[in-house]
Design an enzyme around this catalytic site. Structure first.
Site, PDB file in Angstrom:
ATOM      1  N   ASP A  98       0.855  -1.188   0.000  1.00 28.97           N
ATOM      2  CA  ASP A  98       0.000   0.000   0.000  1.00 28.97           C
ATOM      3  C   ASP A  98       0.894   1.243   0.000  1.00 28.97           C
ATOM      4  O   ASP A  98       1.826   1.336   0.813  1.00 28.97           O
ATOM      5  CB  ASP A  98      -0.873   0.003   1.264  1.00 28.97           C
ATOM      6  CG  ASP A  98      -2.298   0.399   0.974  1.00 28.97           C
ATOM      7  OD1 ASP A  98      -3.217  -0.333   1.389  1.00 28.97           O
ATOM      8  OD2 ASP A  98      -2.491   1.433   0.299  1.00 28.97           O
ATOM      9  N   ASP A 200      -3.008   4.701  -2.295  1.00 29.53           N
ATOM     10  CA  ASP A 200      -4.041   5.097  -1.351  1.00 29.53           C
ATOM     11  C   ASP A 200      -4.519   6.533  -1.518  1.00 29.53           C
ATOM     12  O   ASP A 200      -3.705   7.458  -1.564  1.00 29.53           O
ATOM     13  CB  ASP A 200      -3.451   4.940   0.065  1.00 29.53           C
ATOM     14  CG  ASP A 200      -4.436   5.293   1.155  1.00 29.53           C
ATOM     15  OD1 ASP A 200      -5.340   4.489   1.385  1.00 29.53           O
ATOM     16  OD2 ASP A 200      -4.319   6.387   1.739  1.00 29.53           O
ATOM     17  N   GLU A 257      -6.443   3.750  -5.952  1.00 29.75           N
ATOM     18  CA  GLU A 257      -7.701   3.916  -5.220  1.00 29.75           C
ATOM     19  C   GLU A 257      -8.166   5.331  -5.531  1.00 29.75           C
ATOM     20  O   GLU A 257      -7.724   6.304  -4.926  1.00 29.75           O
ATOM     21  CB  GLU A 257      -7.529   3.772  -3.705  1.00 29.75           C
ATOM     22  CG  GLU A 257      -8.864   3.849  -2.996  1.00 29.75           C
ATOM     23  CD  GLU A 257      -8.793   4.362  -1.574  1.00 29.75           C
ATOM     24  OE1 GLU A 257      -7.917   5.176  -1.252  1.00 29.75           O
ATOM     25  OE2 GLU A 257      -9.627   3.928  -0.760  1.00 29.75           O
ATOM     26  N   HIS A 329     -11.178  -3.424   2.630  1.00 31.56           N
ATOM     27  CA  HIS A 329     -11.052  -3.193   4.082  1.00 31.56           C
ATOM     28  C   HIS A 329     -11.806  -1.960   4.560  1.00 31.56           C
ATOM     29  O   HIS A 329     -11.867  -1.699   5.768  1.00 31.56           O
ATOM     30  CB  HIS A 329      -9.569  -3.071   4.443  1.00 31.56           C
ATOM     31  CG  HIS A 329      -8.952  -1.840   3.862  1.00 31.56           C
ATOM     32  ND1 HIS A 329      -8.735  -1.685   2.502  1.00 31.56           N
ATOM     33  CD2 HIS A 329      -8.573  -0.686   4.424  1.00 31.56           C
ATOM     34  CE1 HIS A 329      -8.233  -0.495   2.275  1.00 31.56           C
ATOM     35  NE2 HIS A 329      -8.129   0.147   3.418  1.00 31.56           N
ATOM     36  N   ASP A 330     -12.327  -1.182   3.619  1.00 33.88           N
ATOM     37  CA  ASP A 330     -13.078   0.031   3.986  1.00 33.88           C
ATOM     38  C   ASP A 330     -14.583  -0.157   3.867  1.00 33.88           C
ATOM     39  O   ASP A 330     -15.336   0.784   4.128  1.00 33.88           O
ATOM     40  CB  ASP A 330     -12.710   1.199   3.053  1.00 33.88           C
ATOM     41  CG  ASP A 330     -11.322   1.721   3.282  1.00 33.88           C
ATOM     42  OD1 ASP A 330     -10.729   2.216   2.304  1.00 33.88           O
ATOM     43  OD2 ASP A 330     -10.831   1.627   4.420  1.00 33.88           O
TER      44      ASP A 330
HETATM   45  O1  TEU Z   1      -9.437   5.382   1.936  1.00 25.42           O
HETATM   46  C1  TEU Z   1      -9.650   6.544   1.162  1.00 25.42           C
HETATM   47  C2  TEU Z   1     -11.050   7.037   1.231  1.00 25.42           C
HETATM   48  O2  TEU Z   1     -11.276   8.194   1.005  1.00 25.42           O
HETATM   49  C3  TEU Z   1     -12.251   6.162   1.377  1.00 25.42           C
HETATM   50  O3  TEU Z   1     -11.901   4.856   1.457  1.00 25.42           O
HETATM   51  C4  TEU Z   1     -13.088   6.556   2.597  1.00 25.42           C
HETATM   52  O4  TEU Z   1     -13.393   7.873   2.463  1.00 25.42           O
HETATM   53  C5  TEU Z   1     -12.376   6.323   3.913  1.00 25.42           C
HETATM   54  O5  TEU Z   1     -12.090   4.954   4.032  1.00 25.42           O
HETATM   55  C6  TEU Z   1     -13.265   6.780   5.092  1.00 25.42           C
HETATM   56  O6  TEU Z   1     -14.369   5.938   5.237  1.00 25.42           O
HETATM   57  C7  TEU Z   1      -8.030   5.099   2.072  1.00 25.42           C
HETATM   58  C8  TEU Z   1      -7.854   3.793   2.826  1.00 25.42           C
HETATM   59  O7  TEU Z   1      -8.406   2.721   2.063  1.00 25.42           O
HETATM   60  C9  TEU Z   1      -8.537   3.932   4.164  1.00 25.42           C
HETATM   61  O8  TEU Z   1      -8.465   2.704   4.900  1.00 25.42           O
HETATM   62  C10 TEU Z   1      -7.838   5.033   4.941  1.00 25.42           C
HETATM   63  O9  TEU Z   1      -8.575   5.279   6.136  1.00 25.42           O
HETATM   64  C11 TEU Z   1      -7.772   6.335   4.130  1.00 25.42           C
HETATM   65  O10 TEU Z   1      -7.393   6.151   2.770  1.00 25.42           O
HETATM   66  C12 TEU Z   1      -6.700   7.243   4.701  1.00 25.42           C
HETATM   67  O11 TEU Z   1      -5.443   6.685   4.419  1.00 25.42           O
END
Ligand code: TEU
Ligand code: CA
Length: 562
Positions: A98, A200, A257, A329-330
């Site tokens: 990542d 990311d 992403e 994971h989000d």
């Molecule tokens: O997530 C970026 C992001 O903007 C979306 O996934 C979402 O807005 C966020 O997860 C809040 O719900 C990436 C990563 O995948 C995430 O796990 C991190 O929290 C974020 O960046 C910050 O690094």
């Protein structure tokens, strides 16, 4: 389209903290991952994306990096990392990590030096502004709630920007010295043998400057960060420079992403010589979202899901190779989001797997998805780890929801759903750890786990194995990897069907996306059933009778007209 080595592969996301704990401290680690490589190879996956394992205080579970050049001791050592790279190479598997460079941790040395001397060299690595009379430079809301500005530690009138958590100060990409630091780090990892990166939150690196307000969209006087992203111009200058100085010289595989990309920019992102090799399709992920909070989100129906997938396919078909997911994971578990409530079953899980896996692009499996892992019940806010969920809980209560309603929304949307420990077996701790897991194990691990599903030929796990093998089957690979996608019955309620067509063959994927059985027309008589989530297929010449949530993958005669 120039063919790439990764086009016919299958990718898999590992969330290391929840994957496999080798030393009983309740936290997944690198030796745990290494011990499970043969399981992953047996499943049939090729590319492994590891969520962050760099040094971090874990304020955002590792997406807040305090040392880009070292592995956090909780996850293991750099020797473990080198061993993982070596063991993966032995198995013809590819490791990507990542790349989190929109921000670092407030415990990174750069930020510590910036706090010591905000006007010095390291102060310029961040966005630091002088604030008079408490008037912040802009009213943007952090992704995790609250203003994007916080006091610089040790200073009364200096504030720093963080579009995510306050322990994630944004890096100032307008500063060429900072960019060179990032490129040096990327090249260091690629020289070590990484096959590439998942990139990311990268759209956030370009801010609409100078900082300014947008109309408030809630009583807190703040506004969604998406206002700024919509206005920001020139992110491509940074992304093109990064590609040319790091990824391209190493021929690295990269997956972006990217939310909020401008449609006209898509060719720049994933076209020939794009900033990235590919990017995730988030159309169905963000469907129904509201900037006002989870209480205003709209559920996605099967017809909505189909429309989102087909719209993306249409958008990218002449541009590049998209990356397809049902979860990460989000996000909540895909089977809980895309299968209507009360209709969840192994049959429906297999149908969903087939529909997303065989569209055009690179398929990604998130850890546990291959088992049919599901969302986890929440009985109290104390059980919740996810900082995004904790913020959303406050937003729900402020919007007048009851505590029970707010908890239901966390069950439905929270990021913990995908972060519960991988369910290896029905042993205590689901075989994930012999200690106390850092996050609760889903109580359904007794019935949803790898060990038991390996013994059951009708399990979701074995279905995924068949799906992966089909996509790699030399007889169908050309069609399933490169074949054109042509929607079929695209306006029929609760049906999702499409053909994949190439010079070598024509394959129909057709699903009855509801419990009620029915007869559906075929574009041509089926010559062979390649995959079926039921025991039998009721083919009736130019029609097929499908049971509830039945999906069929059919080989049609190549010269049939769709
Ligand atoms: O997530 C970026 C992001 O903007 C979306 O996934 C979402 O807005 C966020 O997860 C809040 O719900 C990436 C990563 O995948 C995430 O796990 C991190 O929290 C974020 O960046 C910050 O690094
Ligand atoms: Ca451990």
């Amino acid at each position: 389209m120039n063919r790439q080595w990764w086009h016919d592969k299958v990718a898999y996301q590992i969330y290391p903290k929840s994957f496999c704990d080798s030393n009983g401290d309740g936290i997944g680690d690198l030796p745990g991952i290494i011990s499970r490589l043969d399981d992953l190879k047996d499943l049939g996956v090729d590319i492994l994306w590891l969520s962050p394992i760099y040094c971090s205080p874990l304020a955002d579970q590792g997406y807040d990096i305090s040392d880009y050049y070292n592995i956090d001791p909780r996850f293991g050592t750099m020797e473990d990392m080198d061993r993982l790279l070596e063991e993966a190479r032995k198995r013809n598997m590819y490791i990507i990590m990542d790349l989190v460079v929109n921000h670092c941790s407030d415990e990174h040395e750069w930020f510590k030096k910036a706090c010591q001397d905000p006007d010095g060299e390291y102060g310029k690595y961040f966005y630091i502004r002088t604030v008079k009379d408490g008037k912040l430079p802009c009213n943007w809301r952090s992704y995790f709630g609250g203003p994007v500005w916080d006091k610089l530690p040790g200073h009364e009138d200096r504030y720093y920007l963080h579009v995510f958590h306050k322990k994630q100060p944004d890096l100032n990409w307008e500063n060429p010295r900072l960019r060179e630091e990032i490129y040096r780090m990327i090249n260091w990892w690629l020289d070590k043998g990484l096959s590439g990166f998942r990139i990311d939150a990268i759209i956030n690196i370009k801010k609409a400057l100078p900082f300014h307000d947008y109309p408030a969209d809630r009583p807190d006087g703040l506004c969604s960060i998406h206002n700024m992203l919509h206005e920001a111009k020139g992110v491509g200058d940074f992304l093109g420079e990064m590609r040319d100085k790091t990824f391209k010289p190493h021929q690295a595989f990269t997956v972006g992403e990217v939310f909020n990309e401008k449609p006209e920019e898509l060719p720049d992102f994933i076209g020939e010589n794009g900033y990235f090799s590919t990017m995730f399709d988030f159309a169905e992920t963000i469907f129904g979202h509201s900037h006002n909070g989870w209480h205003e989100c709209i559920d996605i129906t099967p017809d909505d899901y189909r429309s989102c997938v087909f719209e993306t396919q249409e958008k990218v078909k002449h541009i590049g190779f998209i990356s397809n997911i049902i979860e990460n994971h989000d996000e909540p578990r895909g089977v809980c989001r895309y299968i209507p409530e009360g209709e969840l079953s192994d049959t429906a899980k297999k149908m969903l797997a087939t529909l997303y896996f065989l569209v055009r692009g690179l398929p990604w499996i998130y850890q546990g998805q291959e088992l049919g892992m599901e969302n986890i019940p929440v009985s109290s806010i104390e059980e919740v780890d996810d900082i995004s969920s904790l913020d959303s809980y406050k937003v729900s209560l402020a919007a007048g929801l009851t505590e029970a309603e707010a908890l239901r929304l966390i069950e439905k949307n929270g990021r913990d759903n995908a972060r519960t420990p991988y369910q290896w077996s029905s042993a205590p701790g689901a075989g994930f750890t012999t200690g106390t897991p850092w996050l609760r194990v889903n109580p359904n691990y007794k019935t949803i786990n790898l060990e038991d599903e390996k013994k059951d030929p009708d399990s979701v796990y074995h279905y995924y194995k068949k799906l992966i093998a089909l996509r790699k089957d030399p007889a169908w690979k050309e069609t399933l990897v490169y074949g054109e996608l042509v929607p079929w019955l695209a306006d029929t309620h609760n049906v999702m069907a499409y053909t994949r067509e190439s010079v070598e063959g024509k394959i129909l994927v057709i699903a009855n996306y509801q419990t009620g059985p029915r007869c559906l027309p075929l574009p041509a008589p089926a010559e062979r059933v390649l995959l079926n989530n039921y025991e039998t297929a009721d083919l009736r010449g130019q029609e097929v009778f499908l049971q509830g949530y039945q999906v069929l993958v059919l080989a049609l005669s190549p010269d049939s007209q769709t």
